[in-house]
Design a protein around this motif. Structure first.
Motif, mmCIF file in Angstrom:
data_model
loop_
_atom_site.group_PDB
_atom_site.id
_atom_site.type_symbol
_atom_site.label_atom_id
_atom_site.label_comp_id
_atom_site.label_asym_id
_atom_site.label_seq_id
_atom_site.Cartn_x
_atom_site.Cartn_y
_atom_site.Cartn_z
ATOM 1 N N SER A 1 -0.872 -0.382 -9.445
ATOM 2 C CA SER A 1 0.428 -0.488 -8.778
ATOM 3 C C SER A 1 0.417 -1.562 -7.705
ATOM 4 N N ILE A 2 -0.617 -1.584 -6.878
ATOM 5 C CA ILE A 2 -0.646 -2.535 -5.768
ATOM 6 C C ILE A 2 -0.804 -3.969 -6.263
ATOM 7 N N MET B 1 0.828 -1.208 0.000
ATOM 8 C CA MET B 1 0.000 0.000 0.000
ATOM 9 C C MET B 1 0.863 1.258 0.000
ATOM 10 N N LYS B 2 1.951 1.234 0.774
ATOM 11 C CA LYS B 2 2.833 2.400 0.853
ATOM 12 C C LYS B 2 3.511 2.683 -0.478
ATOM 13 N N THR B 3 4.085 1.644 -1.081
ATOM 14 C CA THR B 3 4.785 1.844 -2.354
ATOM 15 C C THR B 3 3.814 2.197 -3.472
ATOM 16 N N THR C 1 1.748 6.376 -7.074
ATOM 17 C CA THR C 1 0.639 7.170 -7.594
ATOM 18 C C THR C 1 0.931 8.659 -7.517
ATOM 19 N N ILE C 2 1.494 9.090 -6.399
ATOM 20 C CA ILE C 2 1.822 10.509 -6.237
ATOM 21 C C ILE C 2 2.881 10.941 -7.253
ATOM 22 N N ILE D 1 -10.641 0.382 0.234
ATOM 23 C CA ILE D 1 -9.993 1.647 -0.113
ATOM 24 C C ILE D 1 -10.492 2.161 -1.452
ATOM 25 N N THR E 1 1.063 3.926 -3.085
ATOM 26 C CA THR E 1 0.694 5.325 -2.852
ATOM 27 C C THR E 1 1.798 6.260 -3.325
ATOM 28 N N TRP F 1 -3.236 3.628 -8.638
ATOM 29 C CA TRP F 1 -2.967 2.989 -7.348
ATOM 30 C C TRP F 1 -3.344 1.509 -7.391
ATOM 31 N N SER G 1 -8.036 -3.700 -0.433
ATOM 32 C CA SER G 1 -8.013 -2.968 -1.707
ATOM 33 C C SER G 1 -9.412 -2.526 -2.112
ATOM 34 N N LEU H 1 -12.477 5.715 -1.834
ATOM 35 C CA LEU H 1 -11.948 6.764 -2.698
ATOM 36 C C LEU H 1 -12.966 7.161 -3.764
#
Length: 264
Positions: free
Chosen positions: A200-201, A56-58, A63-64, A247, A60, A197, A244, A251
């Motif tokens: 990516s996850i 989740m961290k990577t 995505t940024i 979230i 995010t 996101w 997932s 969102l």
């Protein structure tokens, strides 16, 4: 003509049922496959939860970074015509058609200590392979085109006349972009970020080439499946899928409510 449309609608509904079943049934069936007690045990497993948090961290961070890099560039591409534009857009979309392991190999040829860039990084004490940096790079490579394409579509629907009015009133180009263009495009941009996101996850193939360790959730799920079978892989899959989905839904709801309030 009406009868022809009726036949079309019947076929549309039938095909829609097939599509919904094809997508929804495997997801729903995953939740019914395993014992709930095993899912609870998996929740208590530090390795599993740390791995999911890392995913989740990577995702995010990816995505940024993707949004920061692609949104301004997509705006430039939409507002300008230049030689080689279509070719450039096609190049950016290449990762979407590459097999994921091939994407990982392609990145490895760049980041390997035997390459110029890889050697430069190593000589400066920057370790990439086998780190979370490598995970973010792999995720960004395969998901960045989604963010770019979503941003392009967002800006295509905004008339340059609105921007010209803002600038004629004395606003700078940057101020117009921030205060006029971005708010109008934000709905599609946020949707692109959500898709980025999610993409990516879920990445696995490119990541394992660059960083089998530290593990992300898809890697650990595959390892548990390979070593222990479905009994130990499904509970973790249920946890990752649940987090997932929650979230993703949150969102979507937040973004929809935000834009409804703005439109009203």
């Amino acid at each position: 003509m009406f009868k022809k449309f009726e036949k079309l609608y019947i076929f549309s509904i039938f095909s829609g049922i097939i599509v919904l079943f094809f997508v929804a049934f495997p997801v729903i069936n995953t939740f019914t496959w395993t014992d709930f007690n095993l899912v609870v045990d998996a929740f208590k497993d530090p390795e599993i939860m740390n791995t999911i948090f890392r995913s989740m961290k990577t995702a995010t961070i990816t995505t940024i970074i993707s949004a920061v890099l692609t949104v301004p560039f997509a705006y430039f591409v939409v507002r300008h015509d230049f030689k080689g534009k279509k070719m450039m857009e096609s190049i950016i979309d290449i990762p979407m058609v590459m097999p994921h392991t091939v994407a990982g190999i392609a990145l490895l040829t760049v980041l390997s200590p035997k390459s110029f860039i890889g050697k430069l990084l190593v000589n400066n004490g920057i370790e990439v392979l086998g780190t979370e940096i490598a995970i973010v790079i792999a995720m960004a490579f395969v998901s960045l085109p989604l963010m770019f394409d979503a941003s392009k579509e967002a800006f295509k629907w905004i008339s340059p006349r609105m921007e010209n009015v803002s600038r004629s009133l004395g606003a700078s180009h940057l101020s117009t972009f921030v205060r006029v263009t971005l708010p109008l495009a934000s709905k599609d941009i946020v949707s692109g970020m959500i898709t980025t996101w999610a993409r990516s996850i879920s990445e696995y193939g490119a990541v394992i080439i660059l960083a089998y360790h530290p593990m992300i959730a898809p890697t650990l799920i595959y390892e548990r499946y390979s070593n222990y079978g479905m009994l130990y892989a499904v509970p973790m899959a249920v946890i990752l899928l649940s987090i997932s989905l929650v979230i993703f839904v949150i969102l979507r709801i937040v973004s929809m409510n935000k834009f409804r309030r703005r439109e009203s």
